[in-house]
Design a protein around this motif. Structure first.
Motif, short mmCIF file in Angstrom:
data_model
loop_
_atom_site.label_atom_id
_atom_site.label_comp_id
_atom_site.label_asym_id
_atom_site.label_seq_id
_atom_site.Cartn_x
_atom_site.Cartn_y
_atom_site.Cartn_z
N VAL A 1 0.77 -1.13 0.11
CA VAL A 1 0.07 -0.11 -0.10
C VAL A 1 0.79 1.18 -0.17
CG1 VAL A 1 -1.59 1.43 1.40
CG2 VAL A 1 -1.95 -1.04 0.85
N GLY A 2 1.83 1.14 0.79
CA GLY A 2 2.75 2.27 0.64
C GLY A 2 3.56 2.63 -0.52
N ALA A 3 4.07 1.48 -1.04
CA ALA A 3 4.48 1.74 -2.43
C ALA A 3 3.64 2.33 -3.48
CB ALA A 3 5.12 0.44 -3.04
N LEU A 4 2.32 1.68 -3.45
CA LEU A 4 1.43 2.24 -4.30
C LEU A 4 0.92 3.64 -4.22
CD1 LEU A 4 -0.78 -1.06 -4.69
CD2 LEU A 4 0.86 -0.08 -6.46
N TRP A 5 0.94 4.12 -2.90
CA TRP A 5 0.57 5.35 -2.58
C TRP A 5 1.79 6.49 -3.05
CZ3 TRP A 5 3.09 8.44 1.33
CH2 TRP A 5 2.29 9.60 1.63
N HIS A 6 2.83 5.88 -2.89
CA HIS A 6 3.91 6.54 -3.22
C HIS A 6 3.93 6.81 -4.90
CE1 HIS A 6 6.78 7.93 -0.06
NE2 HIS A 6 6.49 6.88 0.50
N GLN A 7 3.53 5.76 -5.54
CA GLN A 7 3.34 5.92 -6.97
C GLN A 7 2.52 6.68 -7.53
OE1 GLN A 7 5.72 4.69 -9.18
NE2 GLN A 7 4.64 5.15 -11.27
N TYR A 8 1.07 6.51 -7.04
CA TYR A 8 -0.14 7.06 -7.64
C TYR A 8 -0.81 8.18 -6.84
CZ TYR A 8 0.48 2.84 -10.21
OH TYR A 8 0.75 1.93 -11.16
N VAL A 9 -0.21 8.35 -5.81
CA VAL A 9 -0.81 9.51 -4.78
C VAL A 9 0.39 10.66 -4.79
CG1 VAL A 9 -1.63 10.32 -2.78
CG2 VAL A 9 -2.49 8.13 -3.65
N ARG A 10 1.58 10.06 -4.32
CA ARG A 10 2.63 11.18 -4.28
C ARG A 10 3.34 11.23 -5.56
NH1 ARG A 10 4.62 13.38 0.13
NH2 ARG A 10 6.48 13.45 -0.92
N HIS A 11 3.07 10.50 -6.43
CA HIS A 11 3.86 10.75 -7.85
C HIS A 11 5.44 10.87 -7.59
CE1 HIS A 11 -0.07 10.80 -9.62
NE2 HIS A 11 -0.37 11.55 -8.83
N ASP A 12 6.10 10.00 -6.58
CA ASP A 12 7.31 10.25 -6.53
C ASP A 12 8.16 9.16 -7.19
OD1 ASP A 12 7.32 8.19 -4.38
OD2 ASP A 12 7.37 9.74 -2.86
N SER A 13 9.48 8.93 -6.71
CA SER A 13 10.26 8.03 -7.51
C SER A 13 10.44 6.66 -6.34
CB SER A 13 11.53 8.41 -7.75
OG SER A 13 12.02 8.90 -6.63
N THR A 14 9.59 6.42 -5.39
CA THR A 14 9.86 5.30 -4.31
C THR A 14 9.69 3.96 -5.41
OG1 THR A 14 8.93 6.69 -2.70
CG2 THR A 14 9.15 4.47 -2.39
N LEU A 15 8.68 3.76 -5.86
CA LEU A 15 8.28 2.20 -6.46
C LEU A 15 9.42 2.26 -7.73
CD1 LEU A 15 6.66 0.01 -6.39
CD2 LEU A 15 4.91 0.98 -8.02
N GLY A 16 9.61 3.05 -8.19
CA GLY A 16 10.77 2.94 -9.31
C GLY A 16 12.09 2.61 -8.97
N ARG A 17 12.42 2.61 -7.60
CA ARG A 17 13.59 2.18 -7.10
C ARG A 17 13.86 0.59 -6.98
NH1 ARG A 17 15.37 5.84 -2.01
NH2 ARG A 17 13.79 4.53 -0.95
N MET A 18 12.41 0.03 -7.15
CA MET A 18 12.49 -1.47 -7.21
C MET A 18 11.66 -2.26 -8.25
SD MET A 18 13.68 -3.52 -4.86
CE MET A 18 14.80 -3.04 -3.41
N VAL A 19 11.39 -1.15 -9.00
CA VAL A 19 10.43 -1.40 -10.21
C VAL A 19 11.16 -0.95 -11.47
CG1 VAL A 19 8.40 -1.65 -11.65
CG2 VAL A 19 8.34 -1.94 -9.31
N PRO A 20 12.31 -1.65 -12.08
CA PRO A 20 13.27 -0.74 -13.09
C PRO A 20 12.50 -0.05 -14.26
CG PRO A 20 14.26 -2.69 -12.34
CD PRO A 20 12.80 -2.76 -11.82
N TRP A 21 11.44 -0.83 -14.77
CA TRP A 21 10.89 -0.07 -15.82
C TRP A 21 9.99 1.10 -15.63
CZ3 TRP A 21 9.76 -4.80 -14.06
CH2 TRP A 21 8.58 -5.05 -13.54
N LEU A 22 9.90 1.57 -14.04
CA LEU A 22 9.17 2.67 -13.65
C LEU A 22 9.96 3.79 -13.50
CD1 LEU A 22 6.52 1.23 -11.20
CD2 LEU A 22 6.08 2.13 -13.55
N ARG A 23 11.52 3.61 -13.50
CA ARG A 23 12.35 4.64 -13.23
C ARG A 23 12.35 5.72 -14.18
NH1 ARG A 23 17.47 0.67 -11.41
NH2 ARG A 23 16.36 0.09 -9.44
N ALA A 24 12.52 7.01 -13.88
CA ALA A 24 12.66 7.98 -14.78
C ALA A 24 13.79 7.88 -15.82
CB ALA A 24 12.52 9.32 -13.97
N LYS A 25 13.44 8.28 -17.08
CA LYS A 25 14.64 8.33 -17.93
C LYS A 25 14.99 9.66 -17.96
CE LYS A 25 13.45 4.23 -19.63
NZ LYS A 25 13.18 3.29 -18.33
N ASP A 26 16.56 9.80 -17.77
CA ASP A 26 17.15 11.00 -17.97
C ASP A 26 17.20 11.54 -19.19
OD1 ASP A 26 17.73 11.14 -15.33
OD2 ASP A 26 19.69 10.35 -15.32
#
Length: 188
Positions: free
Chosen positions: A163-188
């Motif tokens: 729930v915390g990971a999904l909250w970060h991804q879909y409510v806060r829209h930060d990079s937390t989940l992308g740290r463990m899900v490589p395809w969600l990582r922001a591209k430079d």
């Protein structure tokens, strides 16, 4: 932000490296397999040989989870973990507590299972681990009694973690989940 790939073993200050990510997801899917194998085994008749097969797989996978959890904890102690993304203080406190509990449970739950097996005078056949201890029914029963509540606690903490990971991804829209899900990582 520095981006790592699945080929990189090093972590940047903002994300986990390939080994940490791999161990995380292997443990995740192994825990699902443990849950499924135990539930299915318990539905089978005690005389069904498939029941023993599922118990054997459950013990082997649980032992592997214990080894991976030890490796994960050692890896974090040696290499550290990325800093938490900027969040409110309560969020950081919950994250630290839930991660600490999750690591503790991922060590304690399979340790009680392995202990239960060994103190029952059995080994982990699929891994070639022979019976290493003299059977002690009282200790095996105590470990069995702890195993169920530890499982329930693990389910609760994993739920909070997800729930915390999904909250970060879909409510806060930060990079937390992308740290463990490589395809969600922001591209430079």
């Amino acid at each position: 932000m520095t981006t790592t790939t699945l080929d990189s073993a090093d972590k940047s200050p903002s994300e986990y490296g390939a080994l940490a990510v791999t161990i995380h997801w292997v443990i995740f899917f192994a825990v699902i397999a443990l849950f499924a194998s135990m539930n299915y085994a318990q539905e089978l008749d005690k005389a069904d040989p498939l029941r023993r097969t599922f118990y054997d797989w459950h013990k082997a996978i649980g032992t592997l989870v214990l080894g991976l959890a030890v490796l994960r904890v050692l890896w974090i102690k040696i290499h550290g973990a990325p800093d938490l993304v900027p969040s409110p203080r309560f969020s950081k406190v919950i994250a630290r507590i839930s991660h600490g509990l999750l690591y503790l449970l991922l060590l304690a739950l399979p340790a009680t299972g392995l202990g239960m097996t060994l103190f029952s005078g059995r080994g982990v056949d699929l891994l070639g681990i022979p019976p290493l201890l003299e059977a002690d029914k009282a200790v095996a029963c105590a470990l069995h009694a702890a195993h169920g509540p530890l499982f329930l606690a693990t389910v609760i903490v994993v739920f909070i973690h997800v729930v915390g990971a999904l909250w970060h991804q879909y409510v806060r829209h930060d990079s937390t989940l992308g740290r463990m899900v490589p395809w969600l990582r922001a591209k430079d």
